[in-house]
Design a protein around this motif. Structure first.
Motif, PDB file in Angstrom:
ATOM      1  N   PRO A 166       0.834  -1.203   0.000  1.00 18.22           N
ATOM      2  CA  PRO A 166       0.000   0.000   0.000  1.00 18.22           C
ATOM      3  C   PRO A 166       0.874   1.261   0.000  1.00 18.22           C
ATOM      4  CG  PRO A 166      -0.720  -1.566   1.683  1.00 18.22           C
ATOM      5  CD  PRO A 166       0.628  -2.023   1.203  1.00 18.22           C
ATOM      6  N   PHE A 167       0.419   2.296  -0.705  1.00 13.02           N
ATOM      7  CA  PHE A 167       1.152   3.551  -0.717  1.00 13.02           C
ATOM      8  C   PHE A 167       0.178   4.723  -0.816  1.00 13.02           C
ATOM      9  CE2 PHE A 167       0.583   2.662  -5.196  1.00 13.02           C
ATOM     10  CZ  PHE A 167       0.413   3.905  -5.786  1.00 13.02           C
ATOM     11  N   MET A 168       0.670   5.879  -0.421  1.00  8.15           N
ATOM     12  CA  MET A 168      -0.139   7.089  -0.429  1.00  8.15           C
ATOM     13  C   MET A 168       0.535   8.137  -1.300  1.00  8.15           C
ATOM     14  SD  MET A 168      -1.115   9.582   2.790  1.00  8.15           S
ATOM     15  CE  MET A 168      -1.757   8.191   3.701  1.00  8.15           C
ATOM     16  N   SER A 272      11.995  12.682  -1.655  1.00 10.03           N
ATOM     17  CA  SER A 272      10.655  13.114  -1.217  1.00 10.03           C
ATOM     18  C   SER A 272       9.680  11.942  -1.016  1.00 10.03           C
ATOM     19  CB  SER A 272      10.044  14.134  -2.178  1.00 10.03           C
ATOM     20  OG  SER A 272       9.505  13.541  -3.345  1.00 10.03           O
ATOM     21  N   LYS A 273      10.218  10.734  -0.895  1.00  8.45           N
ATOM     22  CA  LYS A 273       9.393   9.564  -0.614  1.00  8.45           C
ATOM     23  C   LYS A 273       9.748   9.034   0.763  1.00  8.45           C
ATOM     24  CE  LYS A 273       8.433   4.876  -2.334  1.00  8.45           C
ATOM     25  NZ  LYS A 273       8.622   3.955  -3.466  1.00  8.45           N
ATOM     26  N   ALA A 274       8.736   8.785   1.590  1.00  4.84           N
ATOM     27  CA  ALA A 274       8.937   8.236   2.930  1.00  4.84           C
ATOM     28  C   ALA A 274       8.617   6.744   2.933  1.00  4.84           C
ATOM     29  CB  ALA A 274       8.058   8.957   3.942  1.00  4.84           C
ATOM     30  N   TYR A 275       9.505   5.956   3.541  1.00  2.27           N
ATOM     31  CA  TYR A 275       9.313   4.513   3.664  1.00  2.27           C
ATOM     32  C   TYR A 275       8.985   4.184   5.110  1.00  2.27           C
ATOM     33  CZ  TYR A 275      11.901   4.372  -0.784  1.00  2.27           C
ATOM     34  OH  TYR A 275      12.329   4.563  -2.076  1.00  2.27           O
ATOM     35  N   MET A 276       7.780   3.670   5.352  1.00  2.37           N
ATOM     36  CA  MET A 276       7.408   3.179   6.679  1.00  2.37           C
ATOM     37  C   MET A 276       8.021   1.781   6.802  1.00  2.37           C
ATOM     38  SD  MET A 276       5.541   5.778   7.692  1.00  2.37           S
ATOM     39  CE  MET A 276       4.464   5.278   9.033  1.00  2.37           C
ATOM     40  N   ASP A 311       5.277   5.126   1.405  1.00  3.42           N
ATOM     41  CA  ASP A 311       5.263   3.704   1.054  1.00  3.42           C
ATOM     42  C   ASP A 311       5.153   2.904   2.345  1.00  3.42           C
ATOM     43  OD1 ASP A 311       5.781   1.098   0.223  1.00  3.42           O
ATOM     44  OD2 ASP A 311       7.309   1.699  -1.227  1.00  3.42           O
ATOM     45  N   PHE A 312       4.055   2.160   2.491  1.00  3.50           N
ATOM     46  CA  PHE A 312       3.851   1.354   3.689  1.00  3.50           C
ATOM     47  C   PHE A 312       4.504  -0.021   3.587  1.00  3.50           C
ATOM     48  CE2 PHE A 312       0.922   4.594   4.943  1.00  3.50           C
ATOM     49  CZ  PHE A 312       0.757   4.452   6.310  1.00  3.50           C
ATOM     50  N   MET A 313       5.262  -0.253   2.509  1.00  4.71           N
ATOM     51  CA  MET A 313       6.030  -1.486   2.331  1.00  4.71           C
ATOM     52  C   MET A 313       5.099  -2.692   2.162  1.00  4.71           C
ATOM     53  SD  MET A 313       8.970   0.002   2.425  1.00  4.71           S
ATOM     54  CE  MET A 313      10.146  -1.353   2.440  1.00  4.71           C
ATOM     55  N   ALA A 314       5.699  -3.850   1.883  1.00  2.00           N
ATOM     56  CA  ALA A 314       4.927  -5.047   1.555  1.00  2.00           C
ATOM     57  C   ALA A 314       4.087  -5.518   2.741  1.00  2.00           C
ATOM     58  CB  ALA A 314       5.859  -6.156   1.087  1.00  2.00           C
ATOM     59  N   GLY A 315       2.876  -5.954   2.433  1.00  2.00           N
ATOM     60  CA  GLY A 315       1.969  -6.463   3.470  1.00  2.00           C
ATOM     61  C   GLY A 315       0.612  -5.790   3.381  1.00  2.00           C
ATOM     62  N   ASN A 316      -0.435  -6.567   3.543  1.00  2.00           N
ATOM     63  CA  ASN A 316      -1.794  -6.032   3.414  1.00  2.00           C
ATOM     64  C   ASN A 316      -2.501  -5.903   4.759  1.00  2.00           C
ATOM     65  OD1 ASN A 316      -2.091  -8.744   3.929  1.00  2.00           O
ATOM     66  ND2 ASN A 316      -3.636  -9.110   2.345  1.00  2.00           N
ATOM     67  N   LYS A 326      -4.510   2.753  -2.330  1.00  2.00           N
ATOM     68  CA  LYS A 326      -3.697   2.423  -3.499  1.00  2.00           C
ATOM     69  C   LYS A 326      -2.668   1.354  -3.127  1.00  2.00           C
ATOM     70  CE  LYS A 326      -3.849   6.845  -6.006  1.00  2.00           C
ATOM     71  NZ  LYS A 326      -4.793   7.549  -5.119  1.00  2.00           N
ATOM     72  N   VAL A 327      -2.407   0.461  -4.071  1.00  2.00           N
ATOM     73  CA  VAL A 327      -1.391  -0.567  -3.845  1.00  2.00           C
ATOM     74  C   VAL A 327      -0.560  -0.744  -5.111  1.00  2.00           C
ATOM     75  CG1 VAL A 327      -2.810  -1.836  -2.173  1.00  2.00           C
ATOM     76  CG2 VAL A 327      -2.864  -2.490  -4.587  1.00  2.00           C
ATOM     77  N   LYS A 328       0.681  -1.189  -4.921  1.00  2.00           N
ATOM     78  CA  LYS A 328       1.495  -1.684  -6.035  1.00  2.00           C
ATOM     79  C   LYS A 328       1.712  -3.172  -5.796  1.00  2.00           C
ATOM     80  CE  LYS A 328       5.756  -0.157  -3.747  1.00  2.00           C
ATOM     81  NZ  LYS A 328       6.926   0.733  -3.816  1.00  2.00           N
ATOM     82  N   LEU A 329       1.742  -3.946  -6.848  1.00  2.00           N
ATOM     83  CA  LEU A 329       1.920  -5.387  -6.756  1.00  2.00           C
ATOM     84  C   LEU A 329       3.388  -5.728  -6.931  1.00  2.00           C
ATOM     85  CD1 LEU A 329      -1.132  -6.523  -8.927  1.00  2.00           C
ATOM     86  CD2 LEU A 329      -1.050  -6.074  -6.462  1.00  2.00           C
ATOM     87  N   ASN A 330       3.886  -6.601  -6.083  1.00  3.66           N
ATOM     88  CA  ASN A 330       5.289  -7.026  -6.138  1.00  3.66           C
ATOM     89  C   ASN A 330       5.354  -8.422  -6.745  1.00  3.66           C
ATOM     90  OD1 ASN A 330       6.165  -4.659  -4.620  1.00  3.66           O
ATOM     91  ND2 ASN A 330       5.177  -5.645  -2.868  1.00  3.66           N
TER      92      ASN A 330
END
Length: 367
Positions: A166-168, A272-276, A311-316, A326-330
């Protein structure tokens, strides 16, 4: 680009030779589309120092124009043991750090042409590998589709979705995407927590030593298989975090309750991108949802301080969708040559990538 292009393609197999590429690597990464923190020279070098397995062999394909790198495929060869044989797998160097992988292509060059050069070099050495495993190539990056196209005519392609991230997008009208009832409940719990306890919330705490021990302890308490039980991961983070703190792009944020740290986020910022990146929370104050309180505060902070994407990183996990939809698929993309002698590996791959579907189908037939 205009004018005559003098192209050379080389394969780097030695770490000492790789060190000679530092300047040109950094220049290329500054000129790629969709840059990630995992693409940086610092991430690569610290990974190689602490995480790269000795039995793997570097296989970095570099395309240069007038001695400047315009495309890099950061690969290595790993030996995988199957039940009946060993397989040499060509795969990305970085693995297991939450990365999004990529082939690095200069934004001012024609990407399809660059990928043809990378593909040609890789396929010309196919006696050295049995298949190509591209892990964590995501759907949001156009290169993922272009790479599939580049190999597609000469190889068989097998694609499996590994996870979603998931990402914002904070440049869009994101507030309408919030689950407002959930966020109001989080805010009520924060007010209740502050009434009943002494609470301090620190965003981007600069003191590494103040937080590190408590952070890793909380993580191990929450997850018995925590990555912080492995020395190689500990050593990796003990170097990667201070390194990125030097340019203010790695941060700890935490909630302290009655003098004890109860929840921690490790985050990174790049372009300018934050990674949780990783979080850890004590179960002691579960009734207040202290992890959600800290997450809400961080999202607010990034929304107000020039961050364009979170970017909330991998995991739902459900909580991630309180702020976004919104999500990106890995993906895991496996590429196997069309030359003779690989039918059994292709059959194995089909079974491997569809084992859950096959298991589900067999269960339905026995019910």
């Amino acid at each position: 680009m205009t004018g005559e292009i003098i192209i050379e393609t080389v394969i780097i197999r030695d770490i000492n030779k790789l060190s000679e590429l530092e300047t040109t690597w950094r220049n290329l990464i500054r000129n790629i589309e969709h840059p990630e923190i995992f693409d940086t020279w610092e991430w690569l070098q610290i990974y190689l120092k602490h995480m790269f397995e000795k039995q793997k062999q570097l296989f970095i394909v570099v395309v240069t124009d007038d001695d400047q790198a315009v495309a890099i495929a950061p690969l290595c060869i790993a030996t995988i043991k199957l039940k009946w044989r060993k397989v040499k797998s060509l795969q990305c160097i970085i693995s297991g750090t939450g990365e999004s992988n990529n082939f690095y292509l200069h934004k001012e060059y024609h990407h399809v042409k660059l990928l043809k050069l990378l593909t040609s070099a890789i396929l010309s050495h196919q006696t050295e590998w049995d298949w190509i495993d591209l892990y964590s190539f995501h759907s949001k990056n156009p290169n993922t589709s272009l790479i599939q196209q580049s190999f597609g005519g000469q190889c068989d392609m097998f694609i499996n979705q590994l996870s979603l991230s998931p990402f914002m997008n904070l440049n869009a009208d994101h507030e309408n995407k919030f689950d407002k009832s959930r966020l109001k409940a989080i805010e009520r719990k924060e007010r209740k927590l502050c009434r009943e306890h002494e609470v301090h919330i620190r965003i981007h705490e600069p003191n590494f030593e103040r937080v590190w021990d408590r952070f890793t302890t909380l993580h191990k308490q929450r997850w018995p298989q925590s990555l912080f039980t492995e020395p190689r991961f500990i050593n990796f983070f003990l170097e990667i975090i201070p390194t990125f703190q030097l340019n203010n792009t790695a941060h700890f944020s935490y909630i302290e309750i009655d003098g004890s740290i109860a929840s921690v986020w490790l985050t990174f910022i790049h372009k300018s991108k934050a990674y949780m990146y990783i979080t850890a929370t004590s179960s002691q104050f579960a009734e207040y949802g202290v992890g959600l309180i800290l997450t809400h505060r961080l999202v607010e902070h990034y929304s107000q301080n020039g961050i364009s994407e979170i970017d909330f990183m991998a995991g739902n996990q459900e909580y991630k969708f309180y702020w976004l939809d919104k999500v990106k698929l890995n993906y895991h993309i496996r590429i196997i040559s069309n030359i003779k002698g690989f039918k059994l590996l292709k059959l194995y791959t089909i079974l491997q990538m569809n084992k859950l579907k096959i298991k589900s189908l067999l269960q339905k037939q026995t019910d």
